[in-house]
Design a protein around this motif. Sequence first.
Motif, PDB file in Angstrom:
ATOM      1  N   PHE A  72      55.339  15.153   1.752  1.00 40.05           N
ATOM      2  CA  PHE A  72      55.435  16.572   1.389  1.00 40.05           C
ATOM      3  C   PHE A  72      54.145  16.981   0.684  1.00 40.05           C
ATOM      4  N   LEU A  73      53.904  18.285   0.647  1.00 39.06           N
ATOM      5  CA  LEU A  73      52.703  18.808  -0.007  1.00 39.06           C
ATOM      6  C   LEU A  73      53.042  19.214  -1.434  1.00 39.06           C
ATOM      7  N   VAL A  74      52.190  18.839  -2.370  1.00 36.32           N
ATOM      8  CA  VAL A  74      52.439  19.128  -3.792  1.00 36.32           C
ATOM      9  C   VAL A  74      51.762  20.444  -4.169  1.00 36.32           C
ATOM     10  N   ARG A  86      47.821  21.954  -3.859  1.00 33.56           N
ATOM     11  CA  ARG A  86      46.662  21.135  -4.215  1.00 33.56           C
ATOM     12  C   ARG A  86      45.774  20.856  -3.002  1.00 33.56           C
ATOM     13  N   CYS A  87      46.336  21.010  -1.828  1.00 33.37           N
ATOM     14  CA  CYS A  87      45.615  20.669  -0.591  1.00 33.37           C
ATOM     15  C   CYS A  87      44.396  21.559  -0.405  1.00 33.37           C
ATOM     16  N   THR A  88      43.268  20.922  -0.071  1.00 35.04           N
ATOM     17  CA  THR A  88      42.024  21.655   0.174  1.00 35.04           C
ATOM     18  C   THR A  88      41.709  21.729   1.670  1.00 35.04           C
ATOM     19  N   SER A  89      42.608  21.288   2.483  1.00 36.51           N
ATOM     20  CA  SER A  89      42.449  21.215   3.946  1.00 36.51           C
ATOM     21  C   SER A  89      41.215  20.409   4.355  1.00 36.51           C
ATOM     22  N   CYS A  90      40.940  19.337   3.580  1.00 33.46           N
ATOM     23  CA  CYS A  90      39.776  18.497   3.897  1.00 33.46           C
ATOM     24  C   CYS A  90      39.979  17.713   5.191  1.00 33.46           C
ATOM     25  N   GLY A  91      41.220  17.476   5.543  1.00 34.78           N
ATOM     26  CA  GLY A  91      41.503  16.831   6.829  1.00 34.78           C
ATOM     27  C   GLY A  91      41.536  15.308   6.802  1.00 34.78           C
ATOM     28  N   ILE A  92      41.335  14.709   5.622  1.00 31.78           N
ATOM     29  CA  ILE A  92      41.298  13.235   5.554  1.00 31.78           C
ATOM     30  C   ILE A  92      42.643  12.634   5.991  1.00 31.78           C
ATOM     31  N   CYS A  93      43.742  13.243   5.507  1.00 30.85           N
ATOM     32  CA  CYS A  93      45.065  12.696   5.860  1.00 30.85           C
ATOM     33  C   CYS A  93      45.281  12.724   7.369  1.00 30.85           C
ATOM     34  N   ALA A  94      44.842  13.813   8.006  1.00 31.31           N
ATOM     35  CA  ALA A  94      45.018  13.920   9.465  1.00 31.31           C
ATOM     36  C   ALA A  94      44.184  12.862  10.189  1.00 31.31           C
ATOM     37  N   PHE A 138      45.294   8.069   0.890  1.00 30.81           N
ATOM     38  CA  PHE A 138      43.901   8.476   1.072  1.00 30.81           C
ATOM     39  C   PHE A 138      43.580   9.859   0.533  1.00 30.81           C
ATOM     40  N   CYS A 139      44.589  10.684   0.268  1.00 30.69           N
ATOM     41  CA  CYS A 139      44.309  12.059  -0.180  1.00 30.69           C
ATOM     42  C   CYS A 139      43.559  12.027  -1.516  1.00 30.69           C
ATOM     43  N   PRO A 140      42.361  12.624  -1.598  1.00 29.85           N
ATOM     44  CA  PRO A 140      41.595  12.557  -2.849  1.00 29.85           C
ATOM     45  C   PRO A 140      42.112  13.511  -3.918  1.00 29.85           C
ATOM     46  N   PHE A 141      43.053  14.366  -3.581  1.00 25.79           N
ATOM     47  CA  PHE A 141      43.492  15.413  -4.518  1.00 25.79           C
ATOM     48  C   PHE A 141      44.958  15.255  -4.948  1.00 25.79           C
ATOM     49  N   ASP A 142      45.578  14.143  -4.669  1.00 27.53           N
ATOM     50  CA  ASP A 142      47.013  13.948  -4.979  1.00 27.53           C
ATOM     51  C   ASP A 142      47.840  15.110  -4.438  1.00 27.53           C
ATOM     52  N   ALA A 143      47.466  15.561  -3.262  1.00 23.06           N
ATOM     53  CA  ALA A 143      48.082  16.776  -2.707  1.00 23.06           C
ATOM     54  C   ALA A 143      49.206  16.482  -1.732  1.00 23.06           C
ATOM     55  N   ILE A 144      49.290  15.247  -1.259  1.00 20.76           N
ATOM     56  CA  ILE A 144      50.360  14.901  -0.317  1.00 20.76           C
ATOM     57  C   ILE A 144      51.005  13.606  -0.807  1.00 20.76           C
ATOM     58  N   LYS A 145      52.312  13.608  -0.890  1.00 21.35           N
ATOM     59  CA  LYS A 145      53.035  12.465  -1.444  1.00 21.35           C
ATOM     60  C   LYS A 145      54.220  12.135  -0.552  1.00 21.35           C
TER      61      LYS A 145
HETATM   62  S1  SF4 Z   1      43.864  14.657   2.451  1.00 23.99           S
HETATM   63 FE1  SF4 Z   1      44.960  15.835   0.886  1.00 23.99          FE
HETATM   64  S2  SF4 Z   1      43.643  17.581   0.444  1.00 23.99           S
HETATM   65 FE2  SF4 Z   1      42.921  16.679   2.375  1.00 23.99          FE
HETATM   66  S3  SF4 Z   1      44.009  17.841   3.971  1.00 23.99           S
HETATM   67 FE3  SF4 Z   1      45.273  16.067   3.540  1.00 23.99          FE
HETATM   68  S4  SF4 Z   1      46.699  16.737   1.952  1.00 23.99           S
HETATM   69 FE4  SF4 Z   1      45.068  18.250   2.046  1.00 23.99          FE
END
Ligand code: SF4
Length: 204
Positions: A72-74, A86-94, A138-145
């Motif tokens: 889920f997204l925090v 918190r998500c910055t849409s950096c795309g790392i998780c994808a 891998f999320c650098p922003f603790d945005a997805i848990k």
């Molecule tokens: S890695 Fe984290 S900050 Fe980056 S897109 Fe995924 S959820 Fe968002």
Amino acid sequence: MYGLGIIKGLGVTLKHFFMTYWDDLKRLVKGNRYYTREGVAYRMSSEVNGLFTIQYPEEKLIVPEEFRYTPFLVYDEKEDGGKELRCTSCGICAKVCPPQCIWIVRTMDPNTGRPIPVPAEFYIDIDICMNCGLCAEFCPFDAIKMDHNFELSVYNRHEKDIVNKETLAKPASYYASIRPVNYAREQAARAEAESARAARKAQS
Ligand code: SF4
Ligand code: SF4
């Protein structure tokens, strides 16, 4: 003697049968054997006597903190009542997701044409998700848990199981409630990083 093992086994079953009622009677006084968190915890413990059955769905197993199901997204709750993902849409998780079940669309500034660090769309196909937790790692922003919600059966997977940003978003307070140790550790690391930043700024 032939059949002794069977008799012993039946004796164990019979003991469990009677102990169930005895345990029910003993805990009747306390009134917390069934339909309470304490009751479920007791029947998951090594002290329990009799049957161990959890009365699902009225009762649910207590999962450990590190249990993970779907992500889920925090979001942080602002003082004015707003929500800030918190998500910055950096795309790392994808990128790291092994079965590639995360789909993100970045927000673009209409004036400059440059990306803004907020996801315009964020989808996860939770039927494809293999619950590995790499996105959260891998999320650098603790945005997805990783969530604890394991009751996800639906009648129409194409409508319900491709989950959008709005449905994925949950407050940081929810994250703190399901993973208190992790949350406290991350908050401490954030506070440390913040004070180090402030100290650097003060020196410059
Ligand atoms: S890695 Fe984290 S900050 Fe980056 S897109 Fe995924 S959820 Fe968002
Ligand atoms: S838990 Fe694993 S499979 Fe599921 S979205 Fe995250 S990285 Fe992908």
